[in-house]
Write an enzyme that holds these catalytic residues in place. Structure first.
Site, short mmCIF file in Angstrom:
data_model
loop_
_atom_site.label_atom_id
_atom_site.label_comp_id
_atom_site.label_asym_id
_atom_site.label_seq_id
_atom_site.Cartn_x
_atom_site.Cartn_y
_atom_site.Cartn_z
N LYS A 47 0.81 -1.23 0.00
CA LYS A 47 0.00 0.00 0.00
C LYS A 47 0.83 1.27 0.00
CE LYS A 47 -4.26 -1.78 2.01
NZ LYS A 47 -5.35 -1.43 1.10
N ASN A 69 -11.20 -8.97 3.22
CA ASN A 69 -10.59 -7.82 3.90
C ASN A 69 -11.57 -6.67 3.97
OD1 ASN A 69 -9.56 -5.15 2.41
ND2 ASN A 69 -9.70 -6.76 0.86
N PHE A 95 -8.61 1.32 3.06
CA PHE A 95 -7.54 2.23 2.58
C PHE A 95 -6.66 2.75 3.72
CE2 PHE A 95 -10.19 3.89 -1.32
CZ PHE A 95 -10.06 2.66 -1.92
N SER A 118 -13.52 -0.29 -4.37
CA SER A 118 -13.35 -0.98 -3.09
C SER A 118 -14.69 -0.97 -2.35
CB SER A 118 -12.30 -0.27 -2.24
OG SER A 118 -12.42 -0.70 -0.91
N ASN A 152 -14.92 -1.14 0.79
CA ASN A 152 -14.65 -0.82 2.19
C ASN A 152 -14.62 0.67 2.51
OD1 ASN A 152 -14.40 -3.57 2.87
ND2 ASN A 152 -12.36 -3.57 1.94
N THR A 153 -14.91 1.51 1.51
CA THR A 153 -15.07 2.94 1.75
C THR A 153 -16.51 3.27 1.39
OG1 THR A 153 -12.75 3.45 1.24
CG2 THR A 153 -14.32 5.26 1.03
N LYS A 199 -10.38 1.11 -12.26
CA LYS A 199 -10.56 -0.25 -11.71
C LYS A 199 -12.00 -0.41 -11.24
CE LYS A 199 -8.54 -3.52 -8.46
NZ LYS A 199 -7.41 -3.77 -7.55
N ASN A 245 -12.06 -5.63 -8.82
CA ASN A 245 -11.72 -5.52 -7.40
C ASN A 245 -12.36 -6.71 -6.65
OD1 ASN A 245 -10.98 -4.36 -4.84
ND2 ASN A 245 -10.97 -2.37 -5.86
C1 LIG Z 1 -5.94 -7.41 1.73
C2 LIG Z 1 -6.32 -6.80 0.43
C3 LIG Z 1 -6.22 -5.43 0.27
C4 LIG Z 1 -6.57 -4.85 -0.95
N1 LIG Z 1 -6.43 -3.50 -1.10
C5 LIG Z 1 -6.70 -2.94 -2.30
C6 LIG Z 1 -6.49 -1.56 -2.50
O1 LIG Z 1 -6.04 -0.84 -1.62
N2 LIG Z 1 -6.81 -1.04 -3.72
C7 LIG Z 1 -7.29 -1.81 -4.75
O2 LIG Z 1 -7.55 -1.29 -5.84
N3 LIG Z 1 -7.48 -3.14 -4.58
C8 LIG Z 1 -7.19 -3.71 -3.40
N4 LIG Z 1 -7.36 -5.04 -3.23
C9 LIG Z 1 -7.94 -5.83 -4.35
C10 LIG Z 1 -6.88 -6.48 -5.22
O3 LIG Z 1 -6.08 -5.52 -5.85
C11 LIG Z 1 -7.55 -7.37 -6.28
O4 LIG Z 1 -8.33 -6.57 -7.13
C12 LIG Z 1 -8.43 -8.43 -5.66
O5 LIG Z 1 -7.85 -8.95 -4.50
C13 LIG Z 1 -8.70 -9.57 -6.63
O6 LIG Z 1 -7.51 -10.22 -7.00
P1 LIG Z 1 -7.03 -11.59 -6.32
O7 LIG Z 1 -8.19 -12.53 -6.34
O8 LIG Z 1 -5.87 -12.04 -7.15
O9 LIG Z 1 -6.64 -11.25 -4.92
C14 LIG Z 1 -7.03 -5.66 -2.02
C15 LIG Z 1 -7.11 -7.04 -1.85
C16 LIG Z 1 -6.76 -7.62 -0.65
C17 LIG Z 1 -6.83 -9.11 -0.51
#
Ligand SMILES: Cc1cc2nc3c(=O)[nH]c(=O)nc-3n(C[C@H](O)[C@H](O)[C@H](O)COP(=O)(O)O)c2cc1C
Length: 348
Positions: free
Chosen positions: A65, A110, A114, A177, A179-180, A211, A240
């Site tokens: 991050k 999660n 942010f 996201s 989460n916001t 995204k 996402n």
């Molecule tokens: C713990 C965690 C934190 C994440 N934080 C962000 C973030 O800050 N910004 C973002 O665009 N995506 C975030 N993501 C999403 C990932 O970038 C990705 O889009 C999502 O996990 C799907 O891919 P994956 O199945 O390969 O993990 C986060 C994912 C995880 C697991």
């Protein structure tokens, strides 16, 4: 071997403690990345937007991050690294616990919100990394602060875009996201238009992506693509994390996300044919070379991974890169583009 040993220790810790410790280790000992010894053949270089990725698999946002582990992560087999999400001001995110593993299902939930050290810290980090020289592209993923009212969100994005446009290799607008609170409402045509206008983006500037979430209706995709093309974005990143209320609050990633993300990607890839200027980067649930091939067959090219990297470590990247090498040799092809075209033709 090295990762299995490390993982058996890390997975005994609370998920976020393990994450923080790993980031600290990667930041402090970047040269240890050579333990994972991933060789990437120059044949796997792929043009993505206006950049060249070292391999078709990049690291998705959210793992690093604050851009503290780029030096380590850029050596373990990724083709590009996306850092962030960064917000204008530092913020602590949601209350802990906010990171959960589903080990059997190779998935993560999660609700971090942010948590990050803010745009001034990120700016200095990226400058420092650039002064040492970047071996693979570095993308900066940007988001609004939680305390910024929704109607003022475009200002946050404008500020961040202007701040990073001359130092990032690419920028990603994160409006997806879960989460916001309210963030995903910025995925509508009207909200996106306001947001893109606020960037004050000129021609020939840094590559810019949007995204999107997997939890959108198929007909929303048309409006998103049309608006992205109208404002000359480089492309779309999908997807996402997804919401699964039966599992609890937050966003689900990893294998549990795969099907939903794949369906959205397939729909995007079909519709994006009408917008030849738009690039596409797939993300969500990729956990093997088979998944990558399925994505290529659907028309995709570059992709990103987060969760499967946590469960499988750098071995996942070496195994994908080795499978690419052996496919290239078996099919007597000269480049990754030829290989992707081969799978795309086969799907017809
Ligand atoms: C713990 C965690 C934190 C994440 N934080 C962000 C973030 O800050 N910004 C973002 O665009 N995506 C975030 N993501 C999403 C990932 O970038 C990705 O889009 C999502 O996990 C799907 O891919 P994956 O199945 O390969 O993990 C986060 C994912 C995880 C697991």
């Amino acid at each position: 071997m090295v990762y299995s040993a490390l993982k058996s220790l890390l997975f005994k810790l609370d998920a976020e403690d393990a994450h923080d410790l790993t980031i600290k280790l990667m930041e402090s000992f970047p040269l240890f990345a050579s333990l994972f010894n991933t060789h990437i053949d120059p044949k796997t270089c792929l043009k993505v937007g206006n950049l060249t990725w070292k391999s078709p698999v990049g690291l998705a946002a959210g793992l690093d991050k604050n851009a503290r582990a780029y030096e380590f992560l850029s050596q373990v087999g990724f083709g590009a690294i996306e850092v962030g999400t960064v917000t204008p001001r530092p913020q602590i995110g949601n209350e802990r616990p906010r990171l959960f593993r589903y080990i059997e299902e190779e998935s993560i939930r999660n609700c971090m919100g942010f948590n990050n050290l803010g745009s001034d810290f990120m700016y200095q980090q990226v400058l420092k990394l650039k002064s040492k020289g970047l071996s693979i592209p570095l993308g900066v993923n940007i988001g609004k602060n939680k305390t910024t009212p929704d109607e003022e969100a475009p200002k946050d994005y404008g500020l961040l875009y202007q701040k990073f446009k001359d130092i990032a290799d690419y920028i990603v607008i994160n409006v997806s996201s879960p989460n916001t609170p309210g963030l995903r409402s910025h995925q509508t045509k009207d909200a996106l238009e306001k947001l893109f206008k606020a960037l004050d983006r000129k021609e020939e500037e840094v590559d810019l992506y949007l995204k999107i979430a997997p939890d959108i209706e198929m007909d929303e995709i048309d409006a998103i693509l049309e608006t992205a093309a109208k404002f000359r974005l480089t492309g779309i990143i999908a997807t996402n994390t997804t919401i699964m209320p039966e599992r609890g609050v937050g966003g689900i990633s990893g294998k549990l996300l795969y099907k939903k993300a794949h369906n959205i990607r397939k729909a995007c890839l079909e519709k994006i044919k009408n917008y030849p200027s738009l690039e596409f980067i797939g993300v969500g649930g990729f956990a093997s070379y088979n998944d990558v091939v399925e994505y290529w067959r659907a028309g995709g090219r570059a992709l990103q991974i987060y969760s499967a990297f946590i469960f499988q470590g750098p071995k996942l990247l070496s195994s994908i890169n080795e499978s690419i090498q052996s496919d290239l040799a078996r099919l007597e092809l000269k480049s990754i583009d030829e290989l992707i075209n081969y799978y795309q033709r086969k799907a017809l």
